[in-house]
Design a protein around this motif. Structure first.
Motif, mmCIF file in Angstrom:
data_model
loop_
_atom_site.group_PDB
_atom_site.id
_atom_site.type_symbol
_atom_site.label_atom_id
_atom_site.label_comp_id
_atom_site.label_asym_id
_atom_site.label_seq_id
_atom_site.Cartn_x
_atom_site.Cartn_y
_atom_site.Cartn_z
ATOM 1 N N ALA A 32 11.063 9.355 0.240
ATOM 2 C CA ALA A 32 10.600 10.583 -0.400
ATOM 3 C C ALA A 32 9.918 10.270 -1.726
ATOM 4 C CB ALA A 32 11.772 11.537 -0.612
ATOM 5 N N GLY A 33 8.836 10.987 -1.997
ATOM 6 C CA GLY A 33 8.100 10.782 -3.234
ATOM 7 C C GLY A 33 7.047 9.695 -3.155
ATOM 8 N N THR A 34 6.864 9.121 -1.969
ATOM 9 C CA THR A 34 5.832 8.095 -1.779
ATOM 10 C C THR A 34 4.978 8.445 -0.581
ATOM 11 O OG1 THR A 34 7.170 6.684 -0.314
ATOM 12 C CG2 THR A 34 7.373 6.320 -2.688
ATOM 13 N N VAL A 35 3.786 7.889 -0.551
ATOM 14 C CA VAL A 35 2.918 7.990 0.621
ATOM 15 C C VAL A 35 2.415 6.599 0.948
ATOM 16 C CG1 VAL A 35 2.187 10.374 0.192
ATOM 17 C CG2 VAL A 35 0.857 8.476 -0.782
ATOM 18 N N LEU A 36 2.031 6.433 2.205
ATOM 19 C CA LEU A 36 1.460 5.163 2.663
ATOM 20 C C LEU A 36 -0.050 5.302 2.791
ATOM 21 C CD1 LEU A 36 3.929 4.068 5.505
ATOM 22 C CD2 LEU A 36 3.648 3.017 3.252
ATOM 23 N N LEU A 37 -0.772 4.353 2.237
ATOM 24 C CA LEU A 37 -2.209 4.252 2.440
ATOM 25 C C LEU A 37 -2.470 3.231 3.539
ATOM 26 C CD1 LEU A 37 -3.387 4.057 -1.298
ATOM 27 C CD2 LEU A 37 -2.823 6.081 0.077
ATOM 28 N N ARG B 22 0.842 -1.198 0.000
ATOM 29 C CA ARG B 22 0.000 0.000 0.000
ATOM 30 C C ARG B 22 0.878 1.248 0.000
ATOM 31 N NH1 ARG B 22 -5.025 0.452 -1.101
ATOM 32 N NH2 ARG B 22 -5.695 1.543 0.793
ATOM 33 N N VAL B 23 1.975 1.190 -0.744
ATOM 34 C CA VAL B 23 2.889 2.315 -0.927
ATOM 35 C C VAL B 23 2.593 2.913 -2.293
ATOM 36 C CG1 VAL B 23 5.278 3.074 -0.967
ATOM 37 C CG2 VAL B 23 4.607 1.134 0.473
#
Length: 442
Positions: free
Chosen positions: A109-114, A61-62
């Motif tokens: 950096a450049g990613t978010v976690l859902l 979930r990245v």
């Protein structure tokens, strides 16, 4: 009571967890960290507290995202409140939280976690995997960090659970003084999550904790209800919306209701709606609103009978047929079938007098407009009280009759009648209206 009998528990962070990456076998990593000298360090009845971030990473979930706001949009199903860039929303998992749980911390950096797609299913998988790998029956709580209404600061709460009694319902019991407990339901899973956060921390690289000594909260059979049981449904959520959002929704929910249940109306709710009406704008710092509340069936019957007689007389004078008269009179049933009526009136005390008719007419219209603003506030506030209403203009056509039956002063001008009650059914969908169709820009 001896020291051995004093209730207590132990909580510690599980050392040795590596950085979790997409596709990793999370059960294998936890099992390895929970094994020392070839022996499992977990025991039956322990509760494992797992930070949702490592679950999200293991489950892939990245999200590659330079725009976190766009990711929040995709995960949001309902905006609860918005203040500047901060959004409190309900996300696709049904959780109400800041930014839909989309997190840009503890990820490259450049990613978010859902959040995990189904946190309860994730907890069940971890529990079943540890039972197979280590031969232990533990409860599992997947936690995430939340802010809370009315309280400063953050704490961990349960967003997924398996094998844990997430709610401890004490209703029906008694306290130490013998007083009955009628409303006490303890959010046990949230308390466990918060206890684990004290030893995991936010930036220590310790994403898993263990609680021992609370075996009574571990389900003896099955996985239990899961953390989904902690989420209030819409009907029991008194704080479902932020202030400005609640006002907008109440305005949207204000619909004309023509069929009511027999459920009695709380007079206090109507009086609160009257208080809202009194905040409307009015000319010359006046208060031109009066509300006659017909709370007895006899008062409603006397008024409506007298109004019907006046209406029939008018229709006969217009030359209407008996069939036409009967059909038109039936339209007034919405008032007769409502369990509560209110008659809003305008009193033009404080109106300025003018020597010419033009300005005098404008002065009167100002007070009538203020009356309408007060009635709109009244109707919107009723919707906020979950009451349906129908504003019917009939009292305006027989004001003398209304004043006579209700014993009102001559300068009180009835402005229709409002039928009030619990809606008998959901209103029909309102056709959408584009604001631009009603706007002229100069």
């Amino acid at each position: 009571m001896s020291a051995e009998q004093v209730p207590g528990y132990r909580v510690w962070a599980l050392p040795g967890m590596p950085e979790v990456r997409p596709g990793d076998d999370l059960v294998k990593l936890i099992a390895a960290a929970a094994t020392a000298d070839g022996l499992p360090q977990l025991a039956d009845g322990d509760v494992l507290l797992v930070t949702s971030k490592i679950v999200s990473k293991a489950e892939g979930r990245v999200l590659e995202a330079t725009d976190r706001e766009a990711a929040i949009d995709r995960e949001t199903v309902r905006v609860v409140a918005r203040r500047g860039t901060l959004r409190i929303v309900q996300n696709r998992q049904g959780l109400v939280m800041a930014a839909a749980g989309v997190d840009a911390s503890n990820t490259r950096a450049g990613t978010v976690l859902l959040l995990p797609e189904d946190p309860d299913a994730s907890a069940r998988a971890i529990r079943a995997g540890l039972r197979t790998a280590l031969g232990v029956d533990v409860g599992v709580v997947v936690s995430d960090t939340f802010g809370r209404p009315w309280r400063a600061g953050l704490t961990d709460v349960a967003i997924g659970a398996a094998g844990v009694r997430v709610l401890d319902d004490l209703r029906g019991g008694t306290d130490a003084y013998g007083n009955p407990l009628s409303a006490t339901v303890v959010a046990t899973a949230d308390e466990l999550a918060a206890a684990g956060d004290l030893v995991k921390g936010k930036a220590t690289g310790l994403p898993v904790a263990v609680v021992r000594g609370l075996g009574h909260v571990v389900e003896s059979a099955g996985d239990g209800d899961g953390a989904r049981a902690l989420v209030r449904d819409a009907g029991s959520d008194m704080f479902r919306l932020g202030t400005s959002e609640a006002v907008r929704e109440a305005v949207t929910l204000r619909r004309t209701v023509r069929a009511f249940t027999d459920e009695p109306v709380d007079p206090g709710a109507v009086r609160r709606a009257v208080a809202a009406a009194l905040t409307a704008p009015a000319p010359h710092h006046t208060t031109p609103w009066r509300f006659v509340l017909l709370e007895s069936a006899e008062a409603r019957r006397r008024l409506l009978d007298a109004m019907r007689e006046a209406w029939i007389a008018d229709l006969r004078a217009d030359g209407k047929s008996p069939e036409s008269i009967a059909k038109r009179v039936r339209r007034g049933d919405v008032l007769r079938n409502a369990p509560y009526l209110a008659v809003p009136c305008v009193v033009a005390d404080g109106a300025h007098s003018y020597p010419d008719a033009r300005r005098g007419a404008a002065e009167r219209e100002m007070f009538l407009v203020a009356g309408g603003a007060g009635i709109q506030n009244f109707l919107v506030a009723l919707a906020g009280e979950q009451l349906g209403s129908a504003w019917v203009s009939s009292t305006m056509f027989c004001r003398d009759v209304v004043r006579d039956v209700l014993g009102l002063p001559e300068n009180w001008e009835p402005m229709g009648a409002v039928a009030i009650g619990r809606p008998a059914g959901a209103p029909k969908e309102r056709p959408p209206r584009a604001a631009d169709d009603f706007v002229v820009v100069r």
